[in-house]
Every structure is written in C-alpha cells, then in structure tokens.
Design a protein around this motif. Structure first.
Motif, PDB file in Angstrom:
ATOM      1  N   CYS A   8       0.824  -1.215   0.000  1.00 24.73           N
ATOM      2  CA  CYS A   8       0.000   0.000   0.000  1.00 24.73           C
ATOM      3  C   CYS A   8       0.857   1.263   0.000  1.00 24.73           C
ATOM      4  O   CYS A   8       0.502   2.262  -0.640  1.00 24.73           O
ATOM      5  N   ILE A   9       1.981   1.238   0.709  1.00 19.66           N
ATOM      6  CA  ILE A   9       2.896   2.390   0.695  1.00 19.66           C
ATOM      7  C   ILE A   9       3.427   2.616  -0.713  1.00 19.66           C
ATOM      8  O   ILE A   9       3.470   3.753  -1.207  1.00 19.66           O
ATOM      9  N   CYS A  10       3.832   1.548  -1.390  1.00 17.88           N
ATOM     10  CA  CYS A  10       4.361   1.679  -2.751  1.00 17.88           C
ATOM     11  C   CYS A  10       3.288   2.195  -3.707  1.00 17.88           C
ATOM     12  O   CYS A  10       3.563   3.075  -4.539  1.00 17.88           O
ATOM     13  N   ALA A  11       2.082   1.662  -3.606  1.00 19.51           N
ATOM     14  CA  ALA A  11       0.991   2.121  -4.468  1.00 19.51           C
ATOM     15  C   ALA A  11       0.651   3.572  -4.184  1.00 19.51           C
ATOM     16  O   ALA A  11       0.421   4.366  -5.112  1.00 19.51           O
ATOM     17  N   GLY A  12       0.623   3.943  -2.906  1.00 16.63           N
ATOM     18  CA  GLY A  12       0.296   5.317  -2.539  1.00 16.63           C
ATOM     19  C   GLY A  12       1.321   6.311  -3.051  1.00 16.63           C
ATOM     20  O   GLY A  12       0.961   7.434  -3.441  1.00 16.63           O
ATOM     21  N   GLU A  13       2.587   5.905  -3.054  1.00 13.68           N
ATOM     22  CA  GLU A  13       3.618   6.807  -3.567  1.00 13.68           C
ATOM     23  C   GLU A  13       3.470   7.027  -5.070  1.00 13.68           C
ATOM     24  O   GLU A  13       3.526   8.164  -5.548  1.00 13.68           O
ATOM     25  N   VAL A  14       3.231   5.951  -5.824  1.00 16.45           N
ATOM     26  CA  VAL A  14       3.272   6.071  -7.275  1.00 16.45           C
ATOM     27  C   VAL A  14       2.046   6.804  -7.833  1.00 16.45           C
ATOM     28  O   VAL A  14       2.136   7.417  -8.898  1.00 16.45           O
ATOM     29  N   ILE A  15       0.919   6.799  -7.127  1.00 18.60           N
ATOM     30  CA  ILE A  15      -0.255   7.529  -7.633  1.00 18.60           C
ATOM     31  C   ILE A  15      -0.160   9.029  -7.343  1.00 18.60           C
ATOM     32  O   ILE A  15      -1.004   9.801  -7.802  1.00 18.60           O
ATOM     33  N   GLY A  16       0.896   9.437  -6.631  1.00 19.59           N
ATOM     34  CA  GLY A  16       1.060  10.854  -6.309  1.00 19.59           C
ATOM     35  C   GLY A  16       1.802  11.643  -7.363  1.00 19.59           C
ATOM     36  O   GLY A  16       2.025  12.843  -7.203  1.00 19.59           O
ATOM     37  N   HIS A  17       2.204  10.983  -8.466  1.00 18.63           N
ATOM     38  CA  HIS A  17       2.927  11.673  -9.535  1.00 18.63           C
ATOM     39  C   HIS A  17       2.674  10.944 -10.845  1.00 18.63           C
ATOM     40  O   HIS A  17       2.171   9.815 -10.864  1.00 18.63           O
ATOM     41  N   VAL A  18       3.051  11.561 -11.939  1.00 19.84           N
ATOM     42  CA  VAL A  18       2.908  10.938 -13.248  1.00 19.84           C
ATOM     43  C   VAL A  18       4.012   9.902 -13.447  1.00 19.84           C
ATOM     44  O   VAL A  18       5.180  10.167 -13.149  1.00 19.84           O
ATOM     45  N   GLY A  19       3.647   8.730 -13.928  1.00 17.69           N
ATOM     46  CA  GLY A  19       4.618   7.677 -14.211  1.00 17.69           C
ATOM     47  C   GLY A  19       4.423   6.464 -13.345  1.00 17.69           C
ATOM     48  O   GLY A  19       3.898   6.555 -12.224  1.00 17.69           O
ATOM     49  N   PRO A  20       4.844   5.278 -13.836  1.00 12.29           N
ATOM     50  CA  PRO A  20       4.557   4.014 -13.158  1.00 12.29           C
ATOM     51  C   PRO A  20       5.611   3.537 -12.173  1.00 12.29           C
ATOM     52  O   PRO A  20       5.462   2.471 -11.591  1.00 12.29           O
ATOM     53  N   ARG A  21       6.685   4.302 -11.999  1.00 11.30           N
ATOM     54  CA  ARG A  21       7.761   3.890 -11.092  1.00 11.30           C
ATOM     55  C   ARG A  21       7.869   4.884  -9.937  1.00 11.30           C
ATOM     56  O   ARG A  21       7.628   6.084 -10.106  1.00 11.30           O
ATOM     57  N   PRO A  22       8.276   4.426  -8.756  1.00  8.03           N
ATOM     58  CA  PRO A  22       8.417   5.335  -7.611  1.00  8.03           C
ATOM     59  C   PRO A  22       9.468   6.414  -7.861  1.00  8.03           C
ATOM     60  O   PRO A  22      10.456   6.189  -8.552  1.00  8.03           O
ATOM     61  N   LYS A  23       9.229   7.590  -7.285  1.00 15.50           N
ATOM     62  CA  LYS A  23      10.211   8.671  -7.330  1.00 15.50           C
ATOM     63  C   LYS A  23      10.796   8.952  -5.944  1.00 15.50           C
ATOM     64  O   LYS A  23      11.896   9.483  -5.838  1.00 15.50           O
ATOM     65  N   ALA A  24      10.048   8.618  -4.900  1.00 14.27           N
ATOM     66  CA  ALA A  24      10.523   8.840  -3.534  1.00 14.27           C
ATOM     67  C   ALA A  24      11.401   7.668  -3.083  1.00 14.27           C
ATOM     68  O   ALA A  24      11.490   6.639  -3.752  1.00 14.27           O
ATOM     69  N   ASN A  25      12.028   7.827  -1.942  1.00 14.45           N
ATOM     70  CA  ASN A  25      12.843   6.767  -1.348  1.00 14.45           C
ATOM     71  C   ASN A  25      11.911   5.815  -0.596  1.00 14.45           C
ATOM     72  O   ASN A  25      11.507   6.075   0.531  1.00 14.45           O
ATOM     73  N   ILE A  26      11.549   4.704  -1.238  1.00 13.81           N
ATOM     74  CA  ILE A  26      10.588   3.776  -0.646  1.00 13.81           C
ATOM     75  C   ILE A  26      11.140   3.132   0.616  1.00 13.81           C
ATOM     76  O   ILE A  26      10.417   2.940   1.603  1.00 13.81           O
ATOM     77  N   ALA A  27      12.435   2.813   0.617  1.00 15.39           N
ATOM     78  CA  ALA A  27      13.032   2.210   1.811  1.00 15.39           C
ATOM     79  C   ALA A  27      12.882   3.135   3.016  1.00 15.39           C
ATOM     80  O   ALA A  27      12.575   2.687   4.135  1.00 15.39           O
TER      81      ALA A  27
END
Length: 330
Positions: free
Chosen positions: A301-320
């Motif tokens: 859910c954290i990974c999904a929540g991060e990626v819907i906050g910007h354009v593009g299918p890959r995370p931009k924030a530091n997920i770790a």
C-alpha cells in the motif's frame, strides 16, 4: 543461496506517457480508463498525437520487478524485445535500474518492440493503448529453466495469456521455480484478460501457483460474481495465498482460512498508472524478506500510494525510507 529473490515474466513494453483531457480522448476515439490493444498503424497515429511525452521501460510485471530491484533485492525479468532503438533502450533501462534483463534483444526481430501510449486524465485515470509487437511472441523457448530454478519467487503477468505459447512459457518458469523449492504466482492484470481466458486462469491458479494478486474487478470476474467476499473466498479455496486490492478501500489477504484487511488513506490520484504494479512490488518485497502478510500488505500500500502521487509508473521517492518511517523496516 539462490541467484534471484524475484524473477518476473511478462510483456516488455516501452511506456510513453502524456497528460490529456476527456475531450482529447473522445476526439481520438480512446476509451477512458481501460487498456486497449491496438495495431501498428493505430500505434503510430496515437504516438504522433502525444505532446510532452515521457518514456520508460514498462510492462506491468516489469514495473513490479524494477520496484523490487530498486529496494535492493536481486531481480531478473524474462521478456522479448526486438533489436531496434526501443528494444535497446528497454534492455539498458532495466539493467541500469538493477534488474537483469535475461534475454538479449532479438536480432532482426519479426516485429518491433512493444509500446504503450498512456493518456493521463486530470482525475488521474489512465487510458492505455498498447501495441504488443514482439513481446506477445514470448514463448517457452525464451525461458531458461535455470532462471526459474534459481528464483525464490516467480511472478507472472496475466496479459501474456492471449497466446498459447505465453501460457506455456508461464508453466515452464513456474514449474522450474516450484520444483526447486520456490513460490510462483500471477498478477491477474485485467478483467478483460479473465473474460477471454477464465478456464485457463483458474486451471493455472489451482494447479501451478502459490499466490495470486488481483484487484476487486479482476477477482470478481474470475468467478463471475458481484459478491467480492464470495469471490475472495473462492480464490482462497484454490490457491494458498489470495491478495485482492480494493483501491481506496485497502487490500484483503486470505491465507489458510484467515483474512487480513489492510486499510489505506483515500487520496485523489495524480496518475493511477502503476498503482497495482507497485503494490505487487511492495508486497512481494515483504514476502521475499519473510515478513508477515499484514506487513507485506502495508508495504504494498505504501508503494501504491507513492506512485499515484505523480505521473509515471515507477516510484520517485525513497521507498526504503518510507518503510522505515512507517516502522516496517529497521
């Protein structure tokens, strides 16, 4: 120790993303919010209509595998690209992001490398128009059994079910992994895939797999019911681990008769592209690190929540770092 923590197999698709409004979609004859398969001529028209494009190595399971790799686990991806500009871009992009791209681009490939034109609406909905090209020709000859045998977890992409040789590739990789003590599972990918191949999906899930990840529409479609709880229970009856994402309502996980519901905070997405892919990345990361299923769900859910906050299918924030902040990692 196995060579890979997680190996994925699926469509190797270059994602081409732009923002558009509903009137543009209507004028271009694009159906909003779904994935449509298109032919080469249509792909060229839509590509030419896109402004301010961004380009990335994509494909549903490839996105998931890249997400897992970015978190530091050893990953590989089995896909098929042509030896053209997009194919070389794809192979290099996956490698640069830390995931082994198992197969070399096909020299003199019979079809061009696959690409998906993704139009993102102001409400975050994405309309995907995918030309499958050479990736749809992936078959058992593209699967090295030692890759499956050296994977702790194998992750399959439902979109490849449209051709028999794709199904054969799945079974070959899954069996190699499980015979060596690993776990194999699938992303259902799309309710339209289920409609086309329901019997084959159910047979694969019941006889060849250890886990399934799908959203509520996909899971309900599997069993032709509008009762989500009933569908989840039926899925759990034929597969040891059933994972159902429910958008703003969180995720439901069923294992050994126990149901775990993980809530999420509802937000308006900037771009829903990749939400399911990155949920799978977080969930499988947790699974690969032997975390309990509730923690796996929270990571997804954290990974999904991060990626819907910007354009593009890959995370931009530091997920770790996000996992650490949530108390999920030390």
């Amino acid at each position: 120790m196995k060579t890979y923590k997680v190996v994925g197999i699926g469509n190797a698709v270059v994602d081409v993303i732009t923002q558009s409004d509903d009137s543009f979609l209507a004028n271009m004859g694009i159906e909003k919010g779904i994935m449509q398969l298109i032919e080469k001529d249509r792909a060229e028209v839509l590509y030419g209509s896109m402004s301010d494009r961004t380009q990335a190595a994509g494909g549903s399971v490839a996105n998931s595998i890249a997400g897992i790799g970015s978190l530091g686990l050893r990953t590989a991806f089995v896909g098929r690209v042509s030896d053209d500009a997009l194919g070389k871009f794809y192979a290099k992009a996956m490698t640069d992001e830390g995931t082994v791209f198992v197969n070399d681009p096909v020299a003199g490939g019979e079809l061009p490398t696959s690409r998906s034109m993704i139009f993102v609406s102001p409400d975050g909905e994405r309309s995907m128009n995918t030309y499958l090209g050479i990736s749809a020709e992936l078959g058992p000859e593209d699967v090295a059994e030692d890759v499956g045998a050296n994977a702790e977890i194998v992750f399959l992409e439902g979109y490849l079910f449209d051709k028999d040789k794709g199904k054969q590739a799945f079974v070959k990789l899954a069996r190699a992994c499980r015979a060596a003590g690993g776990k194999a599972g699938i992303a259902i990918s799309d309710p339209f895939c289920v409609e086309r191949h329901r019997t084959d999906f159910l047979n694969l899930i019941e006889h060849e797999l250890d886990y399934v990840i799908g959203n509520e529409e996909e899971v309900k479609s599997l069993f032709e019911t509008d009762d989500l709880d009933d569908a989840i229970a039926k899925l759990s009856a034929i597969c040891p681990l059933a994972v159902c994402t429910r958008s703003g309502d969180g995720v439901s996980i069923m294992s050994e008769g126990e149901r775990i519901d993980v809530p999420v905070t509802k937000v308006v997405p900037v771009d829903a592209t990749g939400a399911g892919d990155q949920f799978a990345a977080g969930f499988l990361y947790g699974l690969a690190k032997d975390r309990d299923l509730e923690t796996c769900g929270k990571m997804g859910c954290i990974c999904a929540g991060e990626v819907i906050g910007h354009v593009g299918p890959r995370p931009k924030a530091n997920i770790a770092a996000m996992f650490r902040d949530a108390g999920l990692e030390s």
